[in-house]
Motif scaffolding. Structure first.
Motif, short mmCIF file in Angstrom:
data_model
loop_
_atom_site.label_atom_id
_atom_site.label_comp_id
_atom_site.label_asym_id
_atom_site.label_seq_id
_atom_site.Cartn_x
_atom_site.Cartn_y
_atom_site.Cartn_z
N GLN A 244 30.38 -8.76 -16.41
CA GLN A 244 29.40 -9.33 -16.52
C GLN A 244 29.25 -10.34 -15.98
OE1 GLN A 244 30.20 -10.70 -20.40
NE2 GLN A 244 28.35 -9.21 -21.49
N SER A 245 28.11 -11.04 -15.09
CA SER A 245 28.44 -12.29 -14.24
C SER A 245 28.78 -13.92 -15.00
CB SER A 245 26.73 -12.04 -13.40
OG SER A 245 25.56 -12.65 -14.80
N SER A 246 29.06 -14.96 -14.18
CA SER A 246 29.06 -15.74 -14.52
C SER A 246 27.75 -16.77 -15.40
CB SER A 246 29.69 -16.09 -13.11
OG SER A 246 28.64 -16.57 -12.34
N THR A 247 26.45 -15.69 -14.61
CA THR A 247 25.97 -16.65 -15.47
C THR A 247 25.45 -15.49 -17.10
OG1 THR A 247 24.04 -16.52 -13.09
CG2 THR A 247 22.96 -16.36 -15.32
#
Length: 64
Positions: free
Chosen positions: A27-30
């Protein structure tokens, strides 16, 4: 809003996020920021619900 309903909604959302997390480790930080924001919002709503319920009960006890 009923406290039980809100708690069940938060628990259901948490289970959904956990299962999504297990499927996708990258998963991305966003996405993590959005998840964290949603959980904080849910916790805030729970606190407001509990506070309003307590104030309601205190009013009943004081005869108001």
């Amino acid at each position: 809003m009923d406290i039980r309903t809100l708690t069940v909604m938060i628990q259901g959302r948490w289970q959904q996020l956990q299962s999504a997390w297990r499927r996708d480790e990258g998963q991305s930080s966003t996405e993590l920021a959005v998840i964290t924001g949603a959980l904080l919002l849910g916790a805030g709503l729970l606190i407001v619900a509990i506070k309003s319920k307590l104030l309601e009960k205190i009013g009943i006890i004081n005869g108001g």
